[in-house]
Design an enzyme around this catalytic site. Structure first.
Site, mmCIF file in Angstrom:
data_model
loop_
_atom_site.group_PDB
_atom_site.id
_atom_site.type_symbol
_atom_site.label_atom_id
_atom_site.label_comp_id
_atom_site.label_asym_id
_atom_site.label_seq_id
_atom_site.Cartn_x
_atom_site.Cartn_y
_atom_site.Cartn_z
ATOM 1 N N GLU A 1 0.325 -2.468 -33.280
ATOM 2 C CA GLU A 1 -0.528 -1.587 -34.100
ATOM 3 C C GLU A 1 -1.775 -2.316 -34.596
ATOM 4 O OE1 GLU A 1 1.757 0.368 -37.190
ATOM 5 O OE2 GLU A 1 2.220 1.973 -35.796
ATOM 6 N N GLU B 1 6.988 4.391 -30.450
ATOM 7 C CA GLU B 1 7.824 4.552 -31.637
ATOM 8 C C GLU B 1 7.880 6.022 -32.005
ATOM 9 O OE1 GLU B 1 6.871 2.043 -34.967
ATOM 10 O OE2 GLU B 1 6.465 0.332 -33.655
HETATM 11 C C1 GLA Z 1 5.004 1.074 -37.387
HETATM 12 C C2 GLA Z 1 5.341 -0.329 -36.940
HETATM 13 C C3 GLA Z 1 6.810 -0.610 -36.971
HETATM 14 C C4 GLA Z 1 7.428 -0.107 -38.259
HETATM 15 C C5 GLA Z 1 7.149 1.370 -38.400
HETATM 16 C C6 GLA Z 1 7.710 1.990 -39.656
HETATM 17 O O1 GLA Z 1 5.055 1.943 -36.409
HETATM 18 O O2 GLA Z 1 4.852 -0.570 -35.646
HETATM 19 O O3 GLA Z 1 7.007 -1.977 -36.824
HETATM 20 O O4 GLA Z 1 6.874 -0.803 -39.303
HETATM 21 O O5 GLA Z 1 5.774 1.564 -38.465
HETATM 22 O O6 GLA Z 1 9.057 1.829 -39.730
#
Ligand code: GLA
Length: 652
Positions: A218, A292
């Site tokens: 991210e 995700e």
């Molecule tokens: C983001 C991050 C993950 C985690 C999620 C929330 O997507 O990439 O590592 O922190 O948020 O659980």
């Protein structure tokens, strides 16, 4: 115009073609290791992955490719149905059980982060063994028939202290984490020199299960240095990563996280075609992957327990699949932030994440099935041609006899058995304390002591991170944290000892505050307007050797046993060792250690009300349990066969 014989010829040609397609499909099914998605019925997609498993040894040339709008694996169409499990959040003894459950749910791929701060706890001192044996974890996934997507960071976010970065990076006062700042990338290079050669042989083209590797995590949400992501990409390539590279970002971060030549994927909770179209606008004609899909959410101390409805999960999962995309369930199984490893959030307020990483995921924190698991398994069984594997057996839980601690030592007495404190004119933050061979203190508590001669207002112009309990001559006066910035110290006679016990409650793991995660006293602390001087500083990381030193110093628990203090008791276990959940009713705030291992923090403000204690950490007979309690003992520790997670809140 067509003649009759022409039409017949045409019919024969079509029949021939059809036969060719059927024979072709049969040949493909028989001889190619990969079965195509879509060589089956029309309408709902159908998949057959019986031969598409890592243990099949066919000639491997192509790996996972993002070709046109689909993934190809060794040239055949493929969909990633993934789930996240983090080896470092699950006792090694349970890895297999959790991976078998992931497979039995109908998934074909495991994704895992790799936490730098556990693998390199001190500069140049690496640990890839025991519960940190990432190669064994990846190989186990392969043996079970799962592909693997690796997310080696170096930053991983994941509600993990400093997003997985080692705290010793913060010794450098100019540190710029997640940029090409030389102090950062030099450290990344040295770490990758150790890590990447371990995973290179586990890549698909070398016969292993790793089909893709994620570049950072991210980055679009941070986006401080345009040269950083290309640098990390090259750092992977240079060291022999050859499989498909991906980035993963939420919608707002997509543009900042995008790297030329790397497949962009998305993180989300609510699925809609607008997001998918937006993703495609960055990379026309590429497969869509939700790296995700959040199956639940994490909790913070003092907040509610988050829940995501199972039916909502099903609606999202089925729409992702119907839209032709691949997905990964974050989390399939969350596990636990054992020890002091939880992260924290700091947007408007600082909030530390709880010990449990149950996440309301597909399996519970203790690895048990949930309604989400059964719904998903049922759904996947309608999509997948082959029967899903049998369900691994349930793991029974125990409620052992309650433990009444028999022994006690106050923190003040314990200090006498520790290394000499560090003496310093001014306060020193945790990371810069000269302990751990110059690597500073990473986690836990730190105690600052000095003498005062007057009363007045105690405050810090800079910062106290994160929560300080203040004592005068060992008498508790109050606490200072992000919301309470100062305290009144009552007047007294002559010289008195001021003790400031500061807890590092967890470093922020997401957002722009990463560089500001030094802990303890940051800068000066003032009494009235004068900065205090001449400190004795005790590092209280509470590692195993700390308790060894205390072994001969315990005395019976007094009637009025207040904190900060250590309470020791015995948990009696029979021949069969099972998981249990500890409930600390009446206790206020602290940490539990079992047979020398740090289970994690508890705090009566919830929402977490029980601590998961995995059976493999116990043995038949007597097990030592130590509670560090900051304030007030609850006298007994209960053991229960079910967890309790406090009041719930549906995530919207
Ligand atoms: C983001 C991050 C993950 C985690 C999620 C929330 O997507 O990439 O590592 O922190 O948020 O659980």
């Amino acid at each position: 115009m067509w003649t009759t014989s022409g039409r017949r010829r045409e019919q024969r040609r079509k029949l021939g073609l059809l036969l060719l397609v059927i024979v072709g499909c049969l040949v493909v099914r028989r001889y190619l290791p990969l079965k195509l998605d879509g060589c089956g019925s029309l309408g709902a997609p159908r998949f057959n992955w019986s031969n598409m498993v890592p243990i099949q040894r066919w000639n491997r040339h192509l790996g996972l490719q993002a070709k046109d709008s689909e993934f190809l694996l060794e040239g055949s169409r493929f969909r990633i149905f993934g789930g996240s499990i983090h080896y470092f959040r699950v006792p090694r003894e349970y890895w297999k059980d959790r991976l078998l459950k992931l497979k039995a749910c109908g998934l074909n791929t495991l994704t895992t982060y790799i936490p730098w701060n556990l693998h390199e706890p001190e500069r140049g001192k690496f640990n890839f063994s025991g519960n940190l044996d990432v190669e064994a974890f990846v190989q186990m996934a392969a043996d079970i028939g799962l592909w693997v997507i690796l997310r080696p960071g170096p930053y991983i976010c994941s509600e993990w202290d400093l997003g997985g970065l080692p705290s010793w990076l913060l010794q450098d006062s100019s540190m710029e984490l997640r940029t090409t700042y030389v102090g950062f990338i030099k450290a990344v290079d040295l770490y990758f020199n150790q890590l990447i050669p371990r995973v290179v042989p586990l890549q698909y083209t070398q016969g292993g299960p790793i089909i893709a590797v994620q570049v950072e995590n991210e980055y679009g949400s941070y986006d401080k240095d345009p040269n950083y992501m290309p640098y990390i990409k090259m750092a992977l390539l240079k060291r022999g990563i050859v499989e498909l590279l991906m980035t993963s970002d939420n919608k707002d971060g997509l543009s900042g996280g995008y790297v030329e030549g790397v497949l962009a994927t998305i993180n989300l909770k609510n699925v809609d075609s607008i997001i998918f179209n937006y993703l495609q606008s960055f990379q026309d004609n590429k497969p869509t992957m939700v790296t995700e899909f959040w199956t639940g959410w994490f909790d913070t101390w003092g907040g509610p327990h988050h829940i995501v409805d199972a039916d909502d999960v099903m609606v999202s999962v089925s729409s992702i699949i119907q839209m032709g995309a691949s997905l990964n369930l974050y989390m399939f199984h969350g596990g636990t932030n054992f020890g002091f490893m939880n992260g924290a959030q700091h947007f408007t307020d600082y909030q530390a994440d709880v010990t449990s990483y149950d996440y309301d995921a597909i399996l519970t924190e203790a690895g048990d099935y949930t309604p989400k698991f059964f719904k998903l398994r049922e759904y996947f069984s309608t999509l997948i041609d082959n029967p899903l594997p049998q369900l691994p057996a349930l793991k029974p839980k125990a409620s052992y006899h309650a433990v009444r601690p028999s022994h006690y030592i106050s923190l003040w007495d314990a200090l006498e058995h520790m290394d000499k404190p560090i003496e310093s004119e001014k306060p020193v933050n945790m990371e810069n304390l000269s302990v751990n061979q110059g690597n500073g203190q990473s986690y836990g508590y730190i105690l600052y002591e000095t003498s005062i001669y007057e009363g007045g207002t105690l405050f810090s112009k800079d910062h106290i991170r994160d929560r300080a309990q203040v004592f005068v001559n060992k008498i508790y006066i109050g606490y200072i944290d992000y919301l309470v910035e100062g305290l009144t110290i009552p007047r007294g006679q002559g010289h008195r000892k001021l003790s400031i016990l500061v807890e590092n409650c967890g470093r922020v793991n997401y957002g722009l505050m990463l560089n500001k995660q030094r802990k303890g006293l940051i800068g000066d602390i003032y009494l009235n307007d004068s900065p205090l001087r001449n400190f004795k500083i005790y590092s209280l990381e509470m590692k195993a050797d700390f308790f060894q030193r205390l072994s001969s110093t315990w005395s019976p628990v007094p009637e009025e046993a207040t904190g900060p203090a250590f309470f020791r008791g015995t948990l009696h276990v029979g021949f069969i060792v099972l998981d249990t959940f500890l409930k600390l009713e009446g206790w206020v705030k602290g940490v539990v250690f079992i047979n020398g291992q740090n289970l994690g923090r508890f705090w009566s403000i919830g929402p977490q009300e029980t601590l998961y204690l995995p059976g493999p950490w116990l043995h038949p007979g007597e097990n030592e349990i130590i509670v560090f309690e900051e304030q007030k003992s609850g006298m007994i520790i209960q053991s229960m066969d079910t967890p309790y997670l406090g009041r719930s809140h549906y995530v919207d």
